[in-house]
Scaffold this motif. Structure first.
Motif, PDB file in Angstrom:
ATOM      1  N   VAL A 114      10.612  -6.417  -1.350  1.00 49.74           N
ATOM      2  CA  VAL A 114      11.804  -5.843  -0.466  1.00 49.74           C
ATOM      3  C   VAL A 114      11.011  -4.741   0.514  1.00 49.74           C
ATOM      4  O   VAL A 114      10.249  -4.322   0.005  1.00 49.74           O
ATOM      5  CB  VAL A 114      12.940  -5.367  -1.273  1.00 49.74           C
ATOM      6  N   PRO A 115      11.731  -4.623   1.667  1.00 49.54           N
ATOM      7  CA  PRO A 115      11.440  -3.515   2.371  1.00 49.54           C
ATOM      8  C   PRO A 115      11.699  -2.264   1.807  1.00 49.54           C
ATOM      9  O   PRO A 115      12.796  -2.060   1.209  1.00 49.54           O
ATOM     10  CB  PRO A 115      12.266  -3.754   3.713  1.00 49.54           C
ATOM     11  N   ALA A 174      10.404 -11.460   1.675  1.00 49.78           N
ATOM     12  CA  ALA A 174       9.339 -11.172   0.904  1.00 49.78           C
ATOM     13  C   ALA A 174       8.134 -11.928   1.420  1.00 49.78           C
ATOM     14  O   ALA A 174       6.884 -11.323   1.269  1.00 49.78           O
ATOM     15  CB  ALA A 174       9.811 -11.823  -0.429  1.00 49.78           C
ATOM     16  N   LEU A 175       8.207 -13.266   1.955  1.00 49.49           N
ATOM     17  CA  LEU A 175       7.050 -13.617   2.274  1.00 49.49           C
ATOM     18  C   LEU A 175       6.477 -12.978   3.808  1.00 49.49           C
ATOM     19  O   LEU A 175       5.202 -12.847   3.918  1.00 49.49           O
ATOM     20  CB  LEU A 175       7.250 -15.181   2.877  1.00 49.49           C
ATOM     21  N   GLY A 176       7.355 -12.804   4.420  1.00 51.22           N
ATOM     22  CA  GLY A 176       7.098 -11.894   5.660  1.00 51.22           C
ATOM     23  C   GLY A 176       6.246 -10.502   5.617  1.00 51.22           C
ATOM     24  O   GLY A 176       5.240 -10.308   6.372  1.00 51.22           O
ATOM     25  N   LYS A 177       6.869  -9.934   4.694  1.00 51.92           N
ATOM     26  CA  LYS A 177       6.261  -8.670   4.280  1.00 51.92           C
ATOM     27  C   LYS A 177       4.929  -8.934   3.645  1.00 51.92           C
ATOM     28  O   LYS A 177       3.855  -8.029   4.255  1.00 51.92           O
ATOM     29  CB  LYS A 177       7.080  -7.930   3.284  1.00 51.92           C
ATOM     30  N   ALA A 178       4.788  -9.617   2.660  1.00 51.50           N
ATOM     31  CA  ALA A 178       3.295  -9.935   2.120  1.00 51.50           C
ATOM     32  C   ALA A 178       2.333 -10.293   2.989  1.00 51.50           C
ATOM     33  O   ALA A 178       1.105 -10.102   3.142  1.00 51.50           O
ATOM     34  CB  ALA A 178       3.417 -10.788   0.931  1.00 51.50           C
ATOM     35  N   THR A 179       2.792 -11.435   4.026  1.00 48.32           N
ATOM     36  CA  THR A 179       2.019 -11.725   5.137  1.00 48.32           C
ATOM     37  C   THR A 179       1.264 -10.648   5.848  1.00 48.32           C
ATOM     38  O   THR A 179       0.189 -10.798   6.342  1.00 48.32           O
ATOM     39  CB  THR A 179       2.709 -12.952   5.625  1.00 48.32           C
ATOM     40  N   PHE A 180       2.402  -9.853   6.329  1.00 49.80           N
ATOM     41  CA  PHE A 180       2.306  -8.831   7.370  1.00 49.80           C
ATOM     42  C   PHE A 180       0.910  -7.925   7.047  1.00 49.80           C
ATOM     43  O   PHE A 180       0.071  -7.896   7.531  1.00 49.80           O
ATOM     44  CB  PHE A 180       3.275  -7.790   7.713  1.00 49.80           C
TER      45      PHE A 180
END
Length: 256
Positions: free
Chosen positions: A96-97, A205-211
């Motif tokens: 989570v952010p 969650a996918l977006g944060k990890a990928t970033f």
């Protein structure tokens, strides 16, 4: 007596550094307490965003220097710095952010904490410094987070001089994402948090990890990896739901 306070409502977890007498120093026990609060039930659907704030005029003064005096052995010193590095890297690994809500001074490892969060909202009176050099302990671990969120020359001026950045300078150089008057700090932080809560937990969650993964790669590798991630994102239940809802002009119903 726990050094942090954890409260959670409507998907938003507040973690409050609560040792203002010691300027919220990141002692080993404070770090352990913070780690526990960050990790608590982190996979639950009910948790969507984490806010880290602090009691008192100092957001966080960094390491507790009493723990770094020669009375403690090298093994203890290693333990303190390793635990600190673990907490800082953990923030970016969480699904989570994580938002730093800063109202006051953040120095050394406290400045590192702000730099390590995904988003940072600061009040106008906040200041940021890495003054270790003044007491003969260069802020080498804070420099890892600082050097990754500030231009090199700004980070090095902070590290070499120990002079603080004002909230406005911190904003200008990208250490924080927003600066607001003190009486608007809560409102602004909650506005961002509520906006985050409207999205799908699994997609974020996918977006944060990928970033964080793609930021360390060269351009071609980053695109190759993210192309695959976008394809994977479409196979998520919430990925399909979002697109269907958009086409049908309705609000999506996330499964998270």
């Amino acid at each position: 007596e726990k050094l942090t306070v954890r409260r959670q409502a409507e998907g938003i977890r507040n973690i409050i550094l609560n040792n203002p007498r010691r300027r919220n120093a990141l002692s080993l026990s404070m770090l352990q307490s913070l780690r526990e609060d960050l990790l608590h039930d982190v996979k639950s659907k009910d948790l969507r965003v984490i806010i880290i704030s602090a009691e008192g005029p100092v957001f966080c003064s960094g390491h507790d220097l009493k723990e770094l005096s020669s009375e403690d052995d090298v093994k203890h010193h290693s333990q303190v710095f390793e635990m600190c590095a673990e907490v800082m890297t953990l923030i970016q690994k969480l699904p989570v952010p994580v938002i730093a809500k800063v109202n006051g001074l953040a120095t050394a490892a406290g400045c590192q904490l702000v730099a390590s969060c995904d988003i940072a909202v600061a009040s106008e009176k906040s200041q940021f410094a890495t003054p270790g050099v003044n007491i003969g302990l260069f802020c080498s671990t804070p420099a890892v987070a600082l050097g990754r969120s500030l231009p090199r020359k700004v980070a090095l001026e902070m590290l070499f001089t120990g002079e603080p950045l004002s909230a406005q300078e911190a904003l200008m150089h990208g250490l924080v994402s927003k600066v607001v008057p003190e009486d608007k700090l809560e409102e602004e932080t909650m506005k961002i948090s509520h906006k985050i809560c409207e999205s799908s937990k699994s997609v974020l969650a996918l977006g944060k990890a990928t970033f964080y993964r793609q930021m360390t790669q060269d351009l071609d590798t980053a695109y190759k990896m993210t192309v695959q991630v976008m394809v994977d994102n479409l196979t998520l239940r919430d990925g399909q739901e979002g697109i269907e809802a958009f086409i049908q002009k309705r609000k999506p119903v996330w499964s998270h």
